[in-house]
Scaffold this motif. Structure first.
Motif, PDB file in Angstrom:
ATOM      1  N   GLN A 140      80.317  67.147  16.723  1.00 25.13           N
ATOM      2  CA  GLN A 140      79.671  66.143  15.876  1.00 25.13           C
ATOM      3  C   GLN A 140      78.297  66.582  15.380  1.00 25.13           C
ATOM      4  N   VAL A 141      78.242  67.732  14.759  1.00 28.31           N
ATOM      5  CA  VAL A 141      76.985  68.242  14.203  1.00 28.31           C
ATOM      6  C   VAL A 141      76.685  67.522  12.897  1.00 28.31           C
ATOM      7  N   HIS A 142      75.519  66.946  12.786  1.00 32.89           N
ATOM      8  CA  HIS A 142      75.146  66.312  11.530  1.00 32.89           C
ATOM      9  C   HIS A 142      73.636  66.381  11.322  1.00 32.89           C
ATOM     10  N   LEU A 143      73.226  66.057  10.098  1.00 28.61           N
ATOM     11  CA  LEU A 143      71.834  66.238   9.685  1.00 28.61           C
ATOM     12  C   LEU A 143      71.179  64.908   9.345  1.00 28.61           C
ATOM     13  N   GLY A 144      69.859  64.914   9.406  1.00 29.94           N
ATOM     14  CA  GLY A 144      69.063  63.777   8.955  1.00 29.94           C
ATOM     15  C   GLY A 144      67.790  64.306   8.318  1.00 29.94           C
TER      16      GLY A 144
ATOM     17  N   PHE B 221      73.498  66.994  17.494  1.00 28.04           N
ATOM     18  CA  PHE B 221      74.851  67.356  17.912  1.00 28.04           C
ATOM     19  C   PHE B 221      75.084  66.885  19.335  1.00 28.04           C
ATOM     20  N   LEU B 222      76.349  66.834  19.714  1.00 26.88           N
ATOM     21  CA  LEU B 222      76.734  66.343  21.029  1.00 26.88           C
ATOM     22  C   LEU B 222      77.393  67.450  21.847  1.00 26.88           C
ATOM     23  N   THR B 223      77.230  67.362  23.162  1.00 25.72           N
ATOM     24  CA  THR B 223      77.961  68.227  24.080  1.00 25.72           C
ATOM     25  C   THR B 223      78.458  67.377  25.240  1.00 25.72           C
ATOM     26  N   LYS B 224      79.604  67.742  25.780  1.00 28.22           N
ATOM     27  CA  LYS B 224      80.153  67.004  26.919  1.00 28.22           C
ATOM     28  C   LYS B 224      79.541  67.470  28.231  1.00 28.22           C
ATOM     29  N   SER B 225      79.074  68.709  28.255  1.00 26.43           N
ATOM     30  CA  SER B 225      78.571  69.294  29.501  1.00 26.43           C
ATOM     31  C   SER B 225      77.055  69.227  29.566  1.00 26.43           C
TER      32      SER B 225
ATOM     33  N   GLU C 104      65.361  68.233  21.995  1.00 23.10           N
ATOM     34  CA  GLU C 104      65.437  67.437  23.213  1.00 23.10           C
ATOM     35  C   GLU C 104      66.868  66.951  23.401  1.00 23.10           C
ATOM     36  N   VAL C 105      67.211  66.629  24.630  1.00 24.74           N
ATOM     37  CA  VAL C 105      68.550  66.130  24.943  1.00 24.74           C
ATOM     38  C   VAL C 105      68.428  64.811  25.697  1.00 24.74           C
ATOM     39  N   SER C 106      69.319  63.897  25.391  1.00 26.62           N
ATOM     40  CA  SER C 106      69.305  62.599  26.063  1.00 26.62           C
ATOM     41  C   SER C 106      70.732  62.100  26.227  1.00 26.62           C
ATOM     42  N   THR C 107      70.888  61.083  27.030  1.00 27.97           N
ATOM     43  CA  THR C 107      72.176  60.419  27.185  1.00 27.97           C
ATOM     44  C   THR C 107      71.899  58.976  27.577  1.00 27.97           C
ATOM     45  N   TYR C 108      72.920  58.150  27.645  1.00 24.03           N
ATOM     46  CA  TYR C 108      72.711  56.766  28.031  1.00 24.03           C
ATOM     47  C   TYR C 108      73.990  56.202  28.641  1.00 24.03           C
ATOM     48  N   THR C 109      73.840  55.135  29.377  1.00 25.58           N
ATOM     49  CA  THR C 109      74.957  54.412  29.972  1.00 25.58           C
ATOM     50  C   THR C 109      74.876  52.962  29.526  1.00 25.58           C
TER      51      THR C 109
ATOM     52  N   PRO D  94      78.034  61.078  25.768  1.00 26.42           N
ATOM     53  CA  PRO D  94      77.874  62.526  25.914  1.00 26.42           C
ATOM     54  C   PRO D  94      76.393  62.891  25.779  1.00 26.42           C
ATOM     55  N   TYR D  95      76.069  64.145  25.928  1.00 30.38           N
ATOM     56  CA  TYR D  95      74.680  64.592  25.823  1.00 30.38           C
ATOM     57  C   TYR D  95      74.323  64.748  24.348  1.00 30.38           C
ATOM     58  N   ILE D  96      73.259  64.059  23.935  1.00 23.35           N
ATOM     59  CA  ILE D  96      72.856  64.000  22.533  1.00 23.35           C
ATOM     60  C   ILE D  96      71.653  64.920  22.329  1.00 23.35           C
ATOM     61  N   HIS D  97      71.834  65.956  21.527  1.00 18.22           N
ATOM     62  CA  HIS D  97      70.774  66.934  21.267  1.00 18.22           C
ATOM     63  C   HIS D  97      70.147  66.657  19.901  1.00 18.22           C
ATOM     64  N   THR D  98      68.829  66.583  19.851  1.00 16.31           N
ATOM     65  CA  THR D  98      68.097  66.341  18.612  1.00 16.31           C
ATOM     66  C   THR D  98      67.086  67.460  18.407  1.00 16.31           C
ATOM     67  N   VAL D  99      67.222  68.164  17.295  1.00 13.38           N
ATOM     68  CA  VAL D  99      66.389  69.344  17.031  1.00 13.38           C
ATOM     69  C   VAL D  99      65.794  69.228  15.630  1.00 13.38           C
ATOM     70  N   VAL D 100      64.485  69.431  15.503  1.00 12.82           N
ATOM     71  CA  VAL D 100      63.813  69.357  14.206  1.00 12.82           C
ATOM     72  C   VAL D 100      63.545  70.778  13.694  1.00 12.82           C
ATOM     73  N   LEU D 101      64.119  71.093  12.535  1.00 11.59           N
ATOM     74  CA  LEU D 101      63.847  72.376  11.872  1.00 11.59           C
ATOM     75  C   LEU D 101      62.652  72.184  10.943  1.00 11.59           C
ATOM     76  N   LYS D 102      61.625  72.995  11.105  1.00 12.22           N
ATOM     77  CA  LYS D 102      60.388  72.822  10.340  1.00 12.22           C
ATOM     78  C   LYS D 102      60.111  74.032   9.445  1.00 12.22           C
ATOM     79  N   GLY D 103      59.171  73.842   8.517  1.00 14.53           N
ATOM     80  CA  GLY D 103      58.762  74.928   7.634  1.00 14.53           C
ATOM     81  C   GLY D 103      59.794  75.285   6.583  1.00 14.53           C
ATOM     82  N   LEU D 104      60.620  74.322   6.176  1.00 12.58           N
ATOM     83  CA  LEU D 104      61.680  74.583   5.199  1.00 12.58           C
ATOM     84  C   LEU D 104      61.135  74.462   3.771  1.00 12.58           C
TER      85      LEU D 104
END
Length: 231
Positions: free
Chosen positions: A52-56, A67-71, A94-99, A170-180
């Motif tokens: 589930q890779v997507h952009l914002g 993006f998400l990872t199960k592990s 950063e990575v986060s998850t929730y219940t 699942p584990y939710i990864h959020t990454v900011v690409l800068k200097g574009l």
């Protein structure tokens, strides 16, 4: 499994060839009075730890990759660079998850489906704790009829003492690409992924180009809702 990633065209060609060869082999076997030929399934796409890779859109000159990872413990790093160049830049997120409680809503289900809702078997199997708990447990529930599951909810949710009454994201990864740079095509890849992705940055603030209007599409993911949890 193959070590390389297959393109969509390769997958379709592989499936077509597999079905055609199977049909020919079965027809030949039938003509000779032999049983149908048993064949192994075609090769699948290589496994990928990233889903589930997507952009914002972020601040000017930024794009947010999610993006998400199960592990647990999978890298949150994203490699990126201009199209046609090496992925020489990197960003670590950063990575986060929730219940959350599983809260199927009978009224909402009836409204969405325009019919009297019938509880799905997965839902029934969670509420019917007699399937996995001893009968002296404080959370023991025996259901003689599937429809009885609705009567065992607590404020619309599966009882909090039910060990299966929770959804773990699942584990939710959020990454900011800068200097574009504006109006530039970039290629990127989460470090843990086997796939390459790409995007084109929006134009600079105030810039306009004839024949190239800037459009934004807005959509929403319903996520974990009463409707989804009850079907």
């Amino acid at each position: 499994l193959p070590s390389e990633e297959l393109t969509r065209e390769q997958v379709l060609a592989s499936l077509k060839s597999w079905h055609e060869e199977g049909a020919e082999a079965s027809a030949e076997a039938a003509g000779a009075g032999r049983p149908p030929v048993e064949r192994s399934a075609p090769r699948r796409l290589a496994e990928d730890a990233v889903e589930q890779v997507h952009l914002g859109l972020g601040a000017p000159g930024e794009v947010v990759v999610t993006f998400l990872t199960k592990s647990r413990g999978v890298s949150s790093k994203v490699l990126f660079g201009k199209d046609g160049q090496n992925l020489s830049q990197e960003a670590v997120g950063e990575v986060s998850t929730y219940t959350t409680f599983i809260c199927p809503d009978k009224g909402l289900m009836a409204l969405a489906m325009q019919t009297e809702p019938r509880p799905g078997q997965d839902f029934v199997n969670i509420v019917n704790t007699s399937l996995f708990l001893p009968n002296d447990s404080v959370s023991y529930v025996y259901l003689s009829e599937a429809a009885d599951a609705w009567g065992h909810l607590s404020d619309g949710c599966i009882a909090y003492k039910n060990p299966l009454g929770y959804y773990q994201a699942p584990y939710i990864h959020t990454v900011v690409l800068k200097g574009l740079e504006p109006r530039t095509r970039y290629v990127y890849r989460p470090e843990a992924s086997t796939r390459l992705f790409n995007f084109t940055t929006p134009p600079a603030k105030g810039a306009s180009e004839d024949g190239r209007p800037f459009r934004i599409g807005v959509w929403s993911d319903m996520g974990i809702t009463a409707v989804r949890a009850a079907v």
